[in-house]
Design a protein around this motif. Structure first.
Motif, PDB file in Angstrom:
ATOM      1  N   LYS A 123       2.160   3.277  -0.693  1.00  0.00           N
ATOM      2  CA  LYS A 123       2.847   3.216  -1.978  1.00  0.00           C
ATOM      3  C   LYS A 123       2.068   4.043  -2.998  1.00  0.00           C
ATOM      4  CE  LYS A 123       6.227   0.443  -0.884  1.00  0.00           C
ATOM      5  NZ  LYS A 123       6.312  -0.952  -1.321  1.00  0.00           N
ATOM      6  N   VAL A 125       0.727   5.080  -6.777  1.00  0.00           N
ATOM      7  CA  VAL A 125       0.371   4.537  -8.086  1.00  0.00           C
ATOM      8  C   VAL A 125       0.395   5.695  -9.089  1.00  0.00           C
ATOM      9  CG1 VAL A 125      -0.959   2.560  -7.263  1.00  0.00           C
ATOM     10  CG2 VAL A 125      -2.091   4.769  -7.523  1.00  0.00           C
ATOM     11  N   ARG A 139      -3.834  -9.554  -0.020  1.00  0.00           N
ATOM     12  CA  ARG A 139      -3.408  -8.684  -1.113  1.00  0.00           C
ATOM     13  C   ARG A 139      -4.316  -7.465  -1.165  1.00  0.00           C
ATOM     14  NH1 ARG A 139      -1.812 -13.663  -2.616  1.00  0.00           N
ATOM     15  NH2 ARG A 139       0.073 -13.834  -3.920  1.00  0.00           N
ATOM     16  N   HIS A 150      -3.372  -2.700 -10.055  1.00  0.00           N
ATOM     17  CA  HIS A 150      -2.128  -2.941  -9.334  1.00  0.00           C
ATOM     18  C   HIS A 150      -2.406  -3.873  -8.163  1.00  0.00           C
ATOM     19  CE1 HIS A 150      -0.535   0.641 -11.442  1.00  0.00           C
ATOM     20  NE2 HIS A 150      -1.741   1.161 -11.191  1.00  0.00           N
ATOM     21  N   PHE A 152      -0.753  -5.421  -4.555  1.00  0.00           N
ATOM     22  CA  PHE A 152       0.267  -5.240  -3.532  1.00  0.00           C
ATOM     23  C   PHE A 152       0.121  -6.323  -2.470  1.00  0.00           C
ATOM     24  CE2 PHE A 152      -0.765  -1.071  -5.240  1.00  0.00           C
ATOM     25  CZ  PHE A 152       0.477  -0.484  -5.456  1.00  0.00           C
ATOM     26  N   ARG A 158       4.667  -4.664  -0.903  1.00  0.00           N
ATOM     27  CA  ARG A 158       5.451  -5.052  -2.077  1.00  0.00           C
ATOM     28  C   ARG A 158       4.536  -5.146  -3.293  1.00  0.00           C
ATOM     29  NH1 ARG A 158       6.571 -10.452  -3.277  1.00  0.00           N
ATOM     30  NH2 ARG A 158       5.787 -10.867  -1.163  1.00  0.00           N
ATOM     31  N   ARG A 159       4.938  -4.469  -4.388  1.00  0.00           N
ATOM     32  CA  ARG A 159       4.130  -4.529  -5.608  1.00  0.00           C
ATOM     33  C   ARG A 159       4.307  -5.896  -6.254  1.00  0.00           C
ATOM     34  NH1 ARG A 159       2.139  -0.192  -8.707  1.00  0.00           N
ATOM     35  NH2 ARG A 159       3.542   1.207  -7.568  1.00  0.00           N
ATOM     36  N   TRP A 161       2.211  -7.170  -9.073  1.00  0.00           N
ATOM     37  CA  TRP A 161       2.046  -7.101 -10.513  1.00  0.00           C
ATOM     38  C   TRP A 161       1.175  -5.898 -10.882  1.00  0.00           C
ATOM     39  CZ3 TRP A 161      -3.118  -7.289 -11.519  1.00  0.00           C
ATOM     40  CH2 TRP A 161      -3.942  -8.073 -10.703  1.00  0.00           C
ATOM     41  N   THR A 162       1.223  -5.538 -12.152  1.00  0.00           N
ATOM     42  CA  THR A 162       0.367  -4.487 -12.713  1.00  0.00           C
ATOM     43  C   THR A 162      -0.170  -4.995 -14.036  1.00  0.00           C
ATOM     44  OG1 THR A 162       1.562  -2.674 -11.652  1.00  0.00           O
ATOM     45  CG2 THR A 162       0.258  -2.134 -13.600  1.00  0.00           C
TER      46      THR A 162
END
Length: 370
Positions: A123, A125, A139, A150, A152, A158-159, A161-162
């Motif tokens: 993914k 960023v 995670r 970030h 995942f 799956r993301r 939170w940020t």
């Protein structure tokens, strides 16, 4: 013209490299009598390691990435390759691992995660990354040079939170602080140590490790440098060219902070914290009070690496590839072991009784002190 944050970080990295060429000549090494035994147990070369690619150690393995895009798991005791993967892109930051999942970040800002050597997801960023990802609790946590964090899901990418907070535009282009403490995620945000809830990314507490002063952004730059030195509830770290400090992470309290220059990570044990300043003057501080226990100038301008406490010794590498074992109580030289003659990069990594250093020429050297 105001440069974007990533460009400023890259410019700063170039500036620091240029300044290092103007340093005085390294202090010649003194004769000494070895006080402890130790030996090289294996060495290997797998390609261009790169100055920002930090290895990881978990479950009796060293995880290493090359700048060209190879990721390897090596047996810590003998250097045998457990598995090797090709991710097809140059690597900018790595490696993070929990022993199963391994994550690196490419120069194209892609987070790539492997499961036992098999790629499971990648993914992107939005900013460059130079801090190794942290893999914990299924995670993957990634911090960009813009200080955004970030999270995942390690299983499917799956993301979750940020988190991004406002701060100085200029950031440091070297690995920052990203670590786990119990069920808390610790991140460096400028000169502040911030604890996040790893499930939601919300701030639990926020502590100042240094009080940077200056008339411009470069002089005020005081990002926390990773990896931190943790013993029990105490977490200690360097704020770039500003201070060395320790906090009690269980009580969310600063124990002490001492103004000092320096750019590389500190080491620590139950009793002391160890680090080299900008001139490579070595200092040991009391871990409980911050008082100076010892310091010396035997390694001035030798471009010392980050420090690592190993039993009764603290270990530093230098610009000529030597690995120095110093008595943690006094700083006296105990042992000196060579590598390939090029600079030792980053901070030594320990797995069990095996110590790994990485050199500028791409060498991996494993030592076992007795």
């Amino acid at each position: 013209m105001i440069l974007p944050r990533a460009a400023l970080a890259a410019a700063l990295l170039v500036l620091l490299a240029a300044c290092s060429t103007d340093r005085p000549k390294p202090t010649p090494l003194e004769q000494y009598e070895p006080r402890i035994a130790g030996r090289q147990v294996w060495n290997a070369r797998f390609g261009n390691v790169g100055p920002l690619i930090v290895p990881a150690a978990r479950e009796g393995l060293f995880f290493v990435a090359t700048a060209d895009g190879d990721v390897l798991a090596l047996q810590a005791d003998n250097g045998a390759v457990r598995w090797r993967a090709r991710i097809g892109a140059p690597v900018a930051a790595g490696v993070g691992s929990d022993g199963r999942f391994v994550s690196v970040v490419t120069r194209g800002n892609e987070v790539v995660t492997l499961d036992s050597g098999r790629e499971v997801w990648r993914k992107r960023v939005p900013s460059a990354v130079v801090t190794p990802p942290l893999v914990a609790g299924e995670r993957v946590f990634v911090m960009g040079v813009d200080r955004a964090v970030h999270a995942f899901d390690a299983l499917d990418g799956r993301r979750l939170w940020t988190m991004q907070r406002p701060g100085e535009a200029l950031t440091l282009a070297q690995p920052g602080l990203l670590a786990a403490f119990r069920d808390t995620l610790l991140v460096g945000q400028g000169a502040r140590l911030v604890a996040l809830d790893p499930l939601r990314g919300t701030v639990q507490w926020d502590l100042p490790m240094a009080s940077p002063r200056g008339t411009n952004e470069v002089e005020r730059l005081a990002d926390l440098v990773g990896p931190p030195a943790r013993v029990g509830d105490r977490v200690c770290a360097r704020a770039f060219q500003s201070a060395v400090a320790c906090v009690d992470a269980a009580r969310a309290a600063v124990l002490w902070s001492r103004s000092t220059g320096g750019a590389n990570a500190v080491g620590g044990d139950d009793e002391r914290v160890y680090g080299a300043d900008a001139s490579d003057r070595l200092t040991a501080w009391s871990a409980s009070s911050g008082d100076v226990v010892w310091n010396h100038e035997k390694f001035l301008y030798r471009s010392l690496s980050g420090g690592l406490a190993v039993g009764p010794a603290v270990v530093f590498g230098d610009s000529e590839g030597f690995v120095h074992f110093l008595a943690s109580a006094t700083g006296a030289q105990q042992l000196r072991l060579p590598t390939d003659g090029s600079a030792v990069l980053g901070t030594p990594v320990l797995s069990g009784a095996t110590l790994l250093v990485v050199t500028k020429n791409g060498g991996l050297y494993a030592f076992r002190p007795n």
